[in-house]
Write a protein that holds these residues in place. Structure first.
Motif, PDB file in Angstrom:
ATOM      1  N   ARG A 186      -4.261  11.046  -5.659  1.00 50.18           N
ATOM      2  CA  ARG A 186      -4.440   9.769  -6.329  1.00 50.18           C
ATOM      3  C   ARG A 186      -5.923   9.558  -6.625  1.00 50.18           C
ATOM      4  NH1 ARG A 186      -0.922   5.504  -2.797  1.00 50.18           N
ATOM      5  NH2 ARG A 186      -1.455   6.891  -1.035  1.00 50.18           N
ATOM      6  N   THR A 188      -9.112   6.759  -7.335  1.00 51.27           N
ATOM      7  CA  THR A 188      -9.659   5.413  -7.292  1.00 51.27           C
ATOM      8  C   THR A 188     -11.048   5.431  -7.915  1.00 51.27           C
ATOM      9  OG1 THR A 188      -9.976   3.467  -5.890  1.00 51.27           O
ATOM     10  CG2 THR A 188     -10.742   5.595  -5.007  1.00 51.27           C
ATOM     11  N   VAL A 201      -7.351   1.988 -16.227  1.00 48.53           N
ATOM     12  CA  VAL A 201      -5.968   1.648 -15.894  1.00 48.53           C
ATOM     13  C   VAL A 201      -5.003   2.295 -16.877  1.00 48.53           C
ATOM     14  CG1 VAL A 201      -4.303  -0.238 -15.690  1.00 48.53           C
ATOM     15  CG2 VAL A 201      -6.591  -0.475 -14.711  1.00 48.53           C
ATOM     16  N   ILE A 205      -5.116   5.398 -13.599  1.00 47.77           N
ATOM     17  CA  ILE A 205      -5.756   5.320 -12.277  1.00 47.77           C
ATOM     18  C   ILE A 205      -4.839   4.586 -11.299  1.00 47.77           C
ATOM     19  CG2 ILE A 205      -7.026   3.113 -12.434  1.00 47.77           C
ATOM     20  CD1 ILE A 205      -9.478   4.912 -11.441  1.00 47.77           C
ATOM     21  N   ASP A 206      -4.975   4.914 -10.019  1.00 50.31           N
ATOM     22  CA  ASP A 206      -4.094   4.389  -8.978  1.00 50.31           C
ATOM     23  C   ASP A 206      -4.662   3.179  -8.258  1.00 50.31           C
ATOM     24  OD1 ASP A 206      -1.984   6.682  -8.905  1.00 50.31           O
ATOM     25  OD2 ASP A 206      -3.921   7.701  -8.847  1.00 50.31           O
ATOM     26  N   CYS A 207      -5.971   3.054  -8.220  1.00 52.65           N
ATOM     27  CA  CYS A 207      -6.613   2.002  -7.439  1.00 52.65           C
ATOM     28  C   CYS A 207      -8.000   1.735  -8.020  1.00 52.65           C
ATOM     29  CB  CYS A 207      -6.725   2.440  -5.974  1.00 52.65           C
ATOM     30  SG  CYS A 207      -7.507   1.244  -4.861  1.00 52.65           S
ATOM     31  N   VAL A 208      -8.476   0.516  -7.824  1.00 54.52           N
ATOM     32  CA  VAL A 208      -9.841   0.170  -8.216  1.00 54.52           C
ATOM     33  C   VAL A 208     -10.527  -0.498  -7.034  1.00 54.52           C
ATOM     34  CG1 VAL A 208     -11.273  -1.291  -9.699  1.00 54.52           C
ATOM     35  CG2 VAL A 208      -9.382  -0.004 -10.689  1.00 54.52           C
ATOM     36  N   PHE A 222      -2.993  -4.651 -14.799  1.00 54.04           N
ATOM     37  CA  PHE A 222      -2.990  -4.106 -13.435  1.00 54.04           C
ATOM     38  C   PHE A 222      -1.627  -4.289 -12.788  1.00 54.04           C
ATOM     39  CE2 PHE A 222      -7.438  -3.659 -13.836  1.00 54.04           C
ATOM     40  CZ  PHE A 222      -7.973  -3.077 -12.703  1.00 54.04           C
ATOM     41  N   ARG A 225       1.140  -2.015 -14.169  1.00 54.01           N
ATOM     42  CA  ARG A 225       0.952  -0.602 -13.812  1.00 54.01           C
ATOM     43  C   ARG A 225       0.972  -0.362 -12.305  1.00 54.01           C
ATOM     44  NH1 ARG A 225      -1.060   2.636 -18.134  1.00 54.01           N
ATOM     45  NH2 ARG A 225      -0.538   1.555 -20.080  1.00 54.01           N
ATOM     46  N   VAL A 227      -1.411  -1.029 -10.182  1.00 50.29           N
ATOM     47  CA  VAL A 227      -2.718  -0.548  -9.730  1.00 50.29           C
ATOM     48  C   VAL A 227      -3.239  -1.454  -8.619  1.00 50.29           C
ATOM     49  CG1 VAL A 227      -5.107  -0.066 -10.404  1.00 50.29           C
ATOM     50  CG2 VAL A 227      -3.231   0.425 -11.986  1.00 50.29           C
ATOM     51  N   ILE A 276      -0.534  -8.055  -7.851  1.00 54.88           N
ATOM     52  CA  ILE A 276      -1.351  -6.848  -7.699  1.00 54.88           C
ATOM     53  C   ILE A 276      -1.504  -6.546  -6.209  1.00 54.88           C
ATOM     54  CG2 ILE A 276      -3.668  -5.873  -8.017  1.00 54.88           C
ATOM     55  CD1 ILE A 276      -3.882  -7.555 -10.565  1.00 54.88           C
TER      56      ILE A 276
END
Length: 363
Positions: A186, A188, A201, A205-208, A222, A225, A227, A276
């Motif tokens: 994954r 981030t 996104v 992407i999986d995480c921010v 977000f 998706r 995220v 989210i």
């Protein structure tokens, strides 16, 4: 059953957001809800037990100027352990901390490899600093070195612009994230600003991390998706000092950082309200001290997240997100015991009564 001492945790065992059990046993370092037959040398601990806390953005082995010596990294990990953080997602480090895996007295670490940043667009000594044409290759390298995560620097100050700016063209980000996913990792990204988020996104992407640039327009994206964000509010609290330090040279950047700081709680609450996933991370390492996991949970509550959801963001929900067990039958006995019910007041997390790691009482 071996000759190893048996631990009996008496009291209330918080196995989920709405699940409570009356006591558990620890045999050979693992959890059991059945009293062991013929148990000898039983040690008893009483209180309210939670799964070992999760710090989902932490940097063991990182100092203000880059990698630190092993003895310093050990002190960092021990400080996190004393705070009850027994599972760490190390969100980027130039240090090799695999030696920690051989220490049963130190927190378990899920590594994201080393940060990957644009040339001269991040803190010196922290990251691989590369250009977009090399991004896929470096993501593949860190995906193989990490524990299922890769960390990008999604934006940073562009000195020519005088403000935060995205690090990667969209096509480079898309290709790199696709390569990480192909390798089972994954992705981030560190993101402060608004204008780095949509491309990342929509690229998968999986995480921010931080996600201070979330806006009303971006939040539905977000949410749709799935995220996740790790707000690191204890780190965002430093923005005014950072802005003051850069005021004379980069006034536009300084003003932007202040705006992001001023709306930080509204941003996090709006993200949570939209569905989210929000998780606890401190950004410890670098210039921020370790052991701040309880302070970050309290910050989420201050932002308006319900206490039970804030607890889940560092316990049951966080462990599920990272693919690690909580207080289930047969799992490693990693737990923290408190005097009173942390669901009633999350500030209790700042004073663990006992810390149990791999079945041993370590604090």
């Amino acid at each position: 059953m071996s000759d190893r001492a048996v631990l009996h945790v008496k009291g209330r065992i918080l196995t989920g957001s709405d699940e409570v059990r009356d006591g558990l046993w620890v045999v050979d370092g693992r959890i059991s809800y059945d009293r062991p037959v013929g148990a000898r040398d039983v040690r008893t601990v009483e209180g309210w037990a939670l799964p070992g806390l999760v710090d989902a953005h932490c940097h063991v082995g990182l100092g203000a100027h880059g990698p630190v010596d092993t003895d310093v990294a050990e002190k960092q990990a021990l400080t996190d352990r004393e705070a009850g953080a027994l599972l760490i997602r190390d969100a980027g480090s130039p240090s090799d901390t695999r030696w920690v895996d051989d220490r049963e007295d130190l927190p378990k670490i899920i590594r994201a490899g080393r940060h990957i940043a644009r040339t001269r667009r991040y803190i010196r000594g922290y990251a691989h600093e590369i250009e977009p044409e090399d991004l896929v290759a470096y993501v593949a390298r860190e995906a193989r070195r990490g524990d299922g995560w890769v960390k990008l620097v999604g934006d940073w100050i562009d000195r020519e612009v005088g403000d935060l700016a995205p690090s990667w063209p969209r096509e480079a980000a898309e290709a790199a994230i696709a390569e990480a996913h192909r390798l089972g990792a994954r992705v981030t990204a560190h993101c402060f600003a608004e204008n780095s988020l949509r491309d990342l996104v929509e690229s998968g992407i999986d995480c921010v991390e931080h996600a201070t640039g979330l806006t009303d327009e971006l939040i539905p994206l977000f949410a749709s998706r799935g995220v996740a964000i790790v707000p690191t509010l204890v780190n965002i609290a430093t923005f005014p000092d950072l802005a003051a330090g850069g005021e004379s040279k980069f006034p536009r950047w300084s003003a932007h950082m202040r705006r992001l700081h001023e709306r930080r709680y509204d941003t996090v609450r709006s993200a949570y309200d939209a569905g989210i996933p929000v998780f606890v991370g401190t950004d410890a390492g670098g210039t921020l001290p370790h052991g701040l996991v309880a302070a970050e949970v309290a910050e989420l509550v201050t932002a308006g997240i319900p206490p039970l959801a804030a607890l889940s963001a560092t316990t049951w929900g966080a462990r599920e997100w990272l693919g690690r067990p909580g207080l289930v039958e047969g799992a490693p006995a990693d737990l923290v015991v408190y005097e009173t019910d942390p669901r009633a007041d999350v500030r209790v997390l700042a004073a663990p009564r006992r810390v149990v790691l791999n079945g041993a009482v370590v604090s």
